[in-house]
Design a protein around this motif. Sequence first.
Motif, PDB file in Angstrom:
ATOM      1  N   ALA A 729       0.856  -1.188   0.000  1.00 27.46           N
ATOM      2  CA  ALA A 729       0.000   0.000   0.000  1.00 27.46           C
ATOM      3  C   ALA A 729       0.886   1.230   0.000  1.00 27.46           C
ATOM      4  N   VAL A 730       0.687   2.054  -0.967  1.00 31.04           N
ATOM      5  CA  VAL A 730       1.469   3.278  -1.075  1.00 31.04           C
ATOM      6  C   VAL A 730       0.498   4.454  -0.989  1.00 31.04           C
ATOM      7  N   GLY A 731       0.795   5.325  -0.131  1.00 31.27           N
ATOM      8  CA  GLY A 731      -0.087   6.494  -0.005  1.00 31.27           C
ATOM      9  C   GLY A 731       0.564   7.553   0.850  1.00 31.27           C
ATOM     10  N   GLY A 732      -0.090   8.621   0.987  1.00 34.84           N
ATOM     11  CA  GLY A 732       0.431   9.691   1.841  1.00 34.84           C
ATOM     12  C   GLY A 732       1.486  10.509   1.135  1.00 34.84           C
ATOM     13  N   TYR A 733       2.241  11.231   1.956  1.00 31.71           N
ATOM     14  CA  TYR A 733       3.225  12.164   1.420  1.00 31.71           C
ATOM     15  C   TYR A 733       4.568  11.868   2.034  1.00 31.71           C
ATOM     16  N   TRP A 734       5.561  11.748   1.189  1.00 32.00           N
ATOM     17  CA  TRP A 734       6.924  11.491   1.680  1.00 32.00           C
ATOM     18  C   TRP A 734       7.569  12.826   2.072  1.00 32.00           C
ATOM     19  N   PRO A 735       7.947  12.958   3.318  1.00 32.11           N
ATOM     20  CA  PRO A 735       8.591  14.209   3.755  1.00 32.11           C
ATOM     21  C   PRO A 735      10.063  14.203   3.353  1.00 32.11           C
ATOM     22  N   TYR A 736      10.345  14.777   2.173  1.00 32.16           N
ATOM     23  CA  TYR A 736      11.704  14.733   1.658  1.00 32.16           C
ATOM     24  C   TYR A 736      12.577  15.864   2.193  1.00 32.16           C
ATOM     25  N   GLU A 737      11.995  16.853   2.829  1.00 31.51           N
ATOM     26  CA  GLU A 737      12.774  18.002   3.299  1.00 31.51           C
ATOM     27  C   GLU A 737      13.383  17.722   4.662  1.00 31.51           C
ATOM     28  N   GLY A 738      14.388  18.528   4.999  1.00 32.71           N
ATOM     29  CA  GLY A 738      15.011  18.338   6.314  1.00 32.71           C
ATOM     30  C   GLY A 738      15.951  19.478   6.645  1.00 32.71           C
ATOM     31  N   GLU A 739      16.496  19.412   7.848  1.00 28.36           N
ATOM     32  CA  GLU A 739      17.392  20.476   8.316  1.00 28.36           C
ATOM     33  C   GLU A 739      18.784  19.934   8.635  1.00 28.36           C
ATOM     34  N   GLU A 740      19.039  18.673   8.373  1.00 30.90           N
ATOM     35  CA  GLU A 740      20.305  18.057   8.718  1.00 30.90           C
ATOM     36  C   GLU A 740      21.432  18.530   7.790  1.00 30.90           C
ATOM     37  N   ALA A 758      20.090  20.862  -4.755  1.00 28.82           N
ATOM     38  CA  ALA A 758      18.826  20.205  -4.415  1.00 28.82           C
ATOM     39  C   ALA A 758      18.670  20.093  -2.903  1.00 28.82           C
ATOM     40  N   LEU A 759      19.764  19.754  -2.214  1.00 29.68           N
ATOM     41  CA  LEU A 759      19.711  19.605  -0.757  1.00 29.68           C
ATOM     42  C   LEU A 759      19.393  20.947  -0.089  1.00 29.68           C
ATOM     43  N   GLU A 760      20.086  21.944  -0.509  1.00 25.32           N
ATOM     44  CA  GLU A 760      19.885  23.258   0.112  1.00 25.32           C
ATOM     45  C   GLU A 760      18.490  23.791  -0.178  1.00 25.32           C
ATOM     46  N   SER A 761      17.964  23.476  -1.408  1.00 22.55           N
ATOM     47  CA  SER A 761      16.603  23.896  -1.737  1.00 22.55           C
ATOM     48  C   SER A 761      15.577  23.201  -0.850  1.00 22.55           C
ATOM     49  N   SER A 762      15.965  21.986  -0.340  1.00 21.01           N
ATOM     50  CA  SER A 762      15.049  21.232   0.518  1.00 21.01           C
ATOM     51  C   SER A 762      15.296  21.492   2.003  1.00 21.01           C
ATOM     52  N   GLY A 763      16.177  22.467   2.339  1.00 21.27           N
ATOM     53  CA  GLY A 763      16.373  22.855   3.725  1.00 21.27           C
ATOM     54  C   GLY A 763      17.601  22.269   4.373  1.00 21.27           C
ATOM     55  N   TYR A 764      18.324  21.400   3.634  1.00 17.86           N
ATOM     56  CA  TYR A 764      19.507  20.788   4.214  1.00 17.86           C
ATOM     57  C   TYR A 764      20.715  21.713   4.093  1.00 17.86           C
ATOM     58  N   THR A 765      21.704  21.391   4.915  1.00 15.85           N
ATOM     59  CA  THR A 765      23.004  22.059   4.779  1.00 15.85           C
ATOM     60  C   THR A 765      23.918  21.069   4.059  1.00 15.85           C
ATOM     61  N   ALA A 766      24.572  21.514   2.977  1.00 13.28           N
ATOM     62  CA  ALA A 766      25.377  20.614   2.149  1.00 13.28           C
ATOM     63  C   ALA A 766      26.840  20.983   2.244  1.00 13.28           C
ATOM     64  N   LEU A 767      27.664  19.954   2.505  1.00  9.76           N
ATOM     65  CA  LEU A 767      29.117  20.092   2.463  1.00  9.76           C
ATOM     66  C   LEU A 767      29.639  19.279   1.271  1.00  9.76           C
ATOM     67  N   LYS A 768      30.806  19.655   0.719  1.00 12.83           N
ATOM     68  CA  LYS A 768      31.296  19.027  -0.512  1.00 12.83           C
ATOM     69  C   LYS A 768      32.679  18.396  -0.296  1.00 12.83           C
ATOM     70  N   TYR A 844      20.422   9.054 -11.022  1.00 22.24           N
ATOM     71  CA  TYR A 844      19.223   9.100 -10.181  1.00 22.24           C
ATOM     72  C   TYR A 844      18.547  10.452 -10.335  1.00 22.24           C
ATOM     73  N   ARG A 845      17.248  10.422 -10.066  1.00 25.40           N
ATOM     74  CA  ARG A 845      16.529  11.703  -9.987  1.00 25.40           C
ATOM     75  C   ARG A 845      16.787  12.292  -8.609  1.00 25.40           C
ATOM     76  N   LEU A 846      16.862  13.597  -8.556  1.00 29.57           N
ATOM     77  CA  LEU A 846      17.155  14.251  -7.275  1.00 29.57           C
ATOM     78  C   LEU A 846      16.074  13.946  -6.248  1.00 29.57           C
TER      79      LEU A 846
END
Length: 860
Positions: A729-740, A758-768, A844-846
């Motif tokens: 059963a697949v339903g609902g909403y996947w919470p893809y955003e975060g603050e990590e 993509a990470l920063e647009s979703s609220g994450y902090t990204a290091l490289k 992969y898709r972002l």
Amino acid sequence: MSDESKTKAQLIEEVADLRRRVADLMEPEAVRERSEDLIMRLNALLKELLVPGSVSKKLRLITDGVVKIFGADFARIWITKPGDRCDSGCIHAAVTEGPHVCRYRNRCLHLMASSGRYTHLDGEVHRRVPFGCYKIGRVAAGDDSRFLTNDVTHDPRVHDHDWARALGLASFAGYRLLSGTGRPIGVLALFSQQAISHDEDVLLEGLAHTTAQVVQAGTAEEALEEREKEFRTVLETTADPLIVYDRQGKAEYLNPAFTRDFGWTSEELLGQKIDFVPEENLSETIGAIEATYASGDSHITFESRRYTKSGEIRDVIVSAALWREKDGTPKGTVVSLKDITERKRSEKEMQKLAAVVKHSRELVNLATLDGKMIFLNEAGGRMLGIDPDEVERVNIMEVIPDHLIGLVEDELLPRLISGDTWEGDLQYRNLLTGKLTDVHAITFTVKDPDTGEPLFLANVSLDITDRILAERELRQLEDRLMQGQKMEAIGTLASGIAHDFNNILQAISGYVEIMLAEEKTIPANRDHLQKVGVAAERASELVRRLLTFGRKAEAEPRPINLNEEILQTVRLLEHTIPKMISIETHLDEDLKNVNADPQQIEQVVMNLGVNAADAMPDGGTFVVETRNVTLDEAYTRTHPEKEPGDYVLLKVSDSGHGMDEKTVKHIFEPFFTTKGVGEGTGLGLSTVYGIVTGYGGSVTCHSQPGEGTIFEVYLPATERQVSPSVIEAVGGYWPYEGEETILVVDDEKAIVETAQEALESSGYTALKAFSGEEALQAYQKNRDRIDLVILDLGMPGMGGQECLGKLKEIDPEVKVVVATGYLASGLEIVLREAGASGFVAKPYRLTDLLREIRSSLDTV
């Protein structure tokens, strides 16, 4: 009375008769005196003729006598030679018209004596005179049996009057010489410068009669002497030992061959009994000879043995004939001994050889020069289906198959007839079954040891069916091995290309997603970006096929029923391939299960179906069959890619245009296609090959131009049962955003940047970090801040797998999502055991990346 029985006494009697006839005719005294003188001189000639001598010498005496007694200018005698042919060195044979054409081609008169003006015997014209031609030949043939003219310069029967006039000749007389039976044997002729009287003519005719008797008697004596000489020569030169015994068994004659073979000389044995018969052969020898005397049989032959002087025993064939007196009483025996010791020894050797040939496994046969069989051993009879009684009714060409007749007629037989040997591979046809047998043949000509002339053809042929089969199997094994090695190498190359290509596609699809996510992107550009995204998806699918072919993609095999997957795929094919192609299924209801990924099985059937459709542009039939098969060791010896055991066979066939052998050899190679440029990638069948061999199975192709194509897919059967399907059963909403805080590690700058955005647009902090070494430094520096690491698996320097291990050493609790262009079989298990918390496949898709990050972060 025969010619040979004439005696000298008879000659004397005939001369006396001649005298009486002359006396009766002589009336005038002068004539009488002349006649008496002639008779006296003739008597003197007759006395000379009675002296022993050769025929040629006596004939010369006669011609000399004619010249002296009758005053002839010259006299000659010609004699016929039986069997002589005028066309053998005779100038008269060339005459084809006129009165002097040689009519009797089997008789010719030879000049034997000439006296007077001409004494030579080798004149070109007169040394031989054709029977029935010229004056001499006509006299001999009886055309002018009594020829006398006293006017040679005018007589039309004399053909050269000028010659006669120049020589002063007046007369010519020719007298026919006849045998006692009236057979013409020659001619006595003379030319004279004076006329020949009647009395002289009578005397000359009598002399001709006497000459004939001289010829016959002398010839008979010479013939007898010649026969005696020839007989003794035969005895002396015969190759076989010869003994003449008297009635008491004593030797009267031994020929040189007896001395040569047995050692005793004539001086040692003549007048004695010869003691050279072995004891065990004595009774049979005595019995055979006594039986011959008793029965009167003229000849006996038997096989026996005899000693030589040195004591050696020789095998001989004894031939004995009775030697008789004139009244027929047996006087003794003439015995010849033919030494057959070597022949007997050869016969024994031949018997041994015959036994070897008879029981030989090889075909052995002999044939005449025109191909008629005269011998065939048992092995050959079995191979060719020929009964021993029928061998001589068969020609060797009957067992040669049609496709080899040209080789045999144009190459093999001419070489044999010329005396050479031919060796090579052939095929023979069994006359009963039609079965062809591969053989290695050695053929040669058997020659006469004395003359070197070819006698017959010999052939020894070894059945090489097993060798040919082994060589064929070896070639198949080599082809399969080379194909497997080539496919393995291409698979390795494909996986390497796929890794780099995935990185490129990852950057492309990442930027496309970011641009599509921006609200300021205008609709026209958005449409173009979506097309770019679709192209990237197609490229990604191509990469996945490459990985599948190279067996580098991780499948999810499980027990499945192949029939169910086929039926689902067929329903899809019915909407994919042209409607004029009908699809038939023949599926085994009791089919065993196989362990496979359903999606890959679908891909296999789809690719085979699309390939078949391309081969039937005008329509046709596509047939799918399944059944259970068991492969034994005998089969797998020639198919090393398979293991003995139970398999499920998936067989698909089409009625298309088919392929030639050269195309079939390359059909599973990646990027190999028979389609035009831009019409196909050439990965469909190579993907099938990769999927099937990845499951431990095999796939083969059978095709001929115009006869369609058959693919056979063997998949190992499994006893495991199919698990019931579970619908998630697949339903609902996947919470893809975060603050990590997320550390992105990849050697491709574009991939790092798109992931960071993509990470920063979703609220994450990204290091490289752009390498494994940089990743370790960044993690050690920001360990307390970093919640998750996105780690590329394939990087130069420190690879992702090693970097994962180092990170776990620094912090066993670190969460790592591995991103990779491919996962080799079993690698995912290794990485999870090493501490990986998640995986994402490039490209992969972002959104898929964000989902996997969120899932890993939320997993306790």
